[in-house]
Enzyme design. Sequence first.
Site, short mmCIF file in Angstrom:
data_model
loop_
_atom_site.label_atom_id
_atom_site.label_comp_id
_atom_site.label_asym_id
_atom_site.label_seq_id
_atom_site.Cartn_x
_atom_site.Cartn_y
_atom_site.Cartn_z
N ASP A 73 -3.27 4.98 -2.33
CA ASP A 73 -4.33 5.51 -1.34
C ASP A 73 -4.87 6.79 -1.73
O ASP A 73 -4.17 7.50 -2.33
CB ASP A 73 -3.92 5.49 -0.05
CG ASP A 73 -4.87 5.82 0.93
OD1 ASP A 73 -5.50 4.83 1.41
OD2 ASP A 73 -4.92 7.10 1.61
N HIS B 22 -11.11 -2.76 3.42
CA HIS B 22 -11.05 -2.78 4.98
C HIS B 22 -11.94 -1.30 5.30
O HIS B 22 -11.81 -0.95 6.51
CB HIS B 22 -9.56 -2.53 5.42
CG HIS B 22 -8.98 -1.24 4.52
ND1 HIS B 22 -8.75 -1.28 3.15
CD2 HIS B 22 -8.68 -0.13 4.94
CE1 HIS B 22 -8.32 -0.27 2.69
NE2 HIS B 22 -7.99 0.48 3.72
N ASP B 23 -12.74 -0.72 4.40
CA ASP B 23 -13.26 0.39 4.70
C ASP B 23 -14.82 0.16 4.52
O ASP B 23 -15.70 1.16 4.91
CB ASP B 23 -12.99 1.38 3.78
CG ASP B 23 -11.54 2.16 3.72
OD1 ASP B 23 -11.03 1.99 5.03
OD2 ASP B 23 -11.14 2.44 2.63
N ASP C 215 0.92 -1.11 0.21
CA ASP C 215 0.07 -0.04 0.01
C ASP C 215 0.78 1.08 0.09
O ASP C 215 2.01 1.37 0.69
CB ASP C 215 -0.84 0.01 1.41
CG ASP C 215 -2.37 0.58 1.03
OD1 ASP C 215 -2.31 1.46 0.59
OD2 ASP C 215 -3.24 -0.31 1.37
N GLU D 215 -6.81 3.75 -5.70
CA GLU D 215 -8.08 4.20 -5.12
C GLU D 215 -8.51 5.51 -5.49
O GLU D 215 -8.12 6.45 -4.94
CB GLU D 215 -7.82 4.15 -3.50
CG GLU D 215 -9.06 3.85 -2.74
CD GLU D 215 -9.12 4.34 -1.27
OE1 GLU D 215 -9.87 4.35 -0.58
OE2 GLU D 215 -8.31 5.20 -1.05
C1 NOJ Z 1 -8.27 5.29 2.30
C2 NOJ Z 1 -8.10 4.00 3.05
O1 NOJ Z 1 -8.63 2.89 2.41
C3 NOJ Z 1 -8.81 4.33 4.53
O2 NOJ Z 1 -8.48 2.85 5.17
C4 NOJ Z 1 -7.73 5.33 5.10
O3 NOJ Z 1 -8.31 5.54 6.28
C5 NOJ Z 1 -7.68 6.58 4.20
N1 NOJ Z 1 -7.60 6.45 3.04
C6 NOJ Z 1 -6.72 7.48 4.79
O4 NOJ Z 1 -5.50 7.23 4.25
#
Ligand code: NOJ
Length: 545
Positions: free
Chosen positions: A198, A326-327, A97, A265
């Site tokens: 990210d 994970h979100d 990542d 992302e």
């Molecule tokens: C996206 C990530 O997937 C998330 O888990 C994170 O909190 C935020 N970006 C900030 O880096």
Amino acid sequence: MKQWWKQTTIYQIYPRSYQDSNGDGIGDIKGIISRLDYLKDLGIETIWISPMYVSPQKDFGYDIADYYHMDPIFGTVKEAFALIKAVHNRKMKIVFDMVLNHTSDEHAWFQESRSSTTNPKRDYYIWKKGKNGAPPNNWISMVGKPGWNYDEKTKEYYYSNFLSFQPDLNYRNPKVKEEMFNVMRFWMDKGVDGFRLDIFNSIYKDESFKDNPFSIRYLPTPDNNDEAYFQEKKYTLNLPENFKLAKEVRSLVEKYRHKPFLIGEVSGDDKTLKGFLGEKVDGLNLVFQFELIEFKFRADFFRRILLNNEIEFPAPFLPTYVFGNHDQKRSISKIDGHLEKAKLLAFFQLTARGIPIIYYGEEIGLLEGNISNQEGLDPIARQNRWVPDWLSKFLGIYLNRDNCRTPMSWDDSANNGFTSSKPWLPLSSDTKNRNVEIESKNPSSILNHYKSLLRIRNKERTLREGSIGLIDKWKEEKDLLAYEREWEDSKIQVYLNFGNFPREIYFDEAEYEILYKSYVADTFLLQSYSGMLLKKRKSKKWFSK
Ligand code: NOJ
């Protein structure tokens, strides 16, 4: 070297929750190494691991204080090198990542930057004077909080597009870009096969610092955060400079012989996603397409996704299929934990044209945790403690990401084989039945279903590289999704029954053979929520006619 990533399968590991090796209740690098054989056997080629670098862990690793070392809770940098090697020894790939948008406020650069307005690192971040005692403009962060943070020491504001302890780097300063490119070079030199980038769409902010326009939309969606919290993110997200940066990062990785790849992302409409990929796919190699996060368990929903991908992202573009991360709330918990339905989702994901991205635990039907907003460790949950669970459920907003991050379930021992002590998050429910050990022994488990499909996908080039089209005869069906993959003279047909009733699918046995059925039934019977793969027999057709 061949562009291997075009045919790969990706599996996301959330390192805190995968496997603990030292009994502190938190997963670590050695733990991951000990599970590589499992992943190899499952049929995965590429693992993507959420950040393990040095971090105060306020956002569990997405707040990085040193990109060149691993956080001691995960292990050492030497162990990270050993992990890369162990992955490669198994002929697998590893993606790290990479958080380019921001650092932790505990990063040495930020510490220096905030120390005085004349510090040489001041310009590494975005600092501005306030306007008449108020922030410089109306920008809010991606999570709906004030984007500007007042710093008492120098009486100026710094900008953060996520949380306040994650100050945004200033990419208009060429030194910053170079520093971050060096970080990527370092890891690629060590053999890392790619990066998951990210919030890549957030990196550049508009130079004019104009106010963002008002929007009537309040709630964000996983696939579009351009407009949310009553603001259109015109000057803070998806700026053309980000598209240009995508190409620059691509040129950087292209220099490496092992052909690392980039998966971004980003979010926005298809045009925006294409902006990141570049007209000639010369930007990011892949972007996450998040429409499946909000899937409807209906044939027509998935048909629309397929059709849209072929119109908007035809070859050489490659769509991505992602049900969770994970979100986001776990996909299986959106279908009431229903294992057969979850199997059908996997069937689609592993047979459609594109790159599947599996979130750890999906392969065993791991359920969401049951942690309330009030108990959450996740910084988003902490900031929203006042929101009762019923309200966030009612509004459909996911405020406590702890629930999709509960420990992996390996067996039915005290802590599911994840740790020998108290796990950092409580376990999900039903792990007595939903665990690797028990499911390995059951031929019709979801785990064995994933294994079978991955084995077939790894063997059949048609599924990895072939074109895709709906099968004419079935394209208006309410509950049945039927498509065909084709590569040279080979054809594979996929039939997925989303309906509540079994149905018959007649086919010419002289022409097609059954390659796989997720529910074993009579030749022409397709059980409710089950799928079937048919393979065209080689040249037999000529004899049968
Ligand atoms: C996206 C990530 O997937 C998330 O888990 C994170 O909190 C935020 N970006 C900030 O880096």
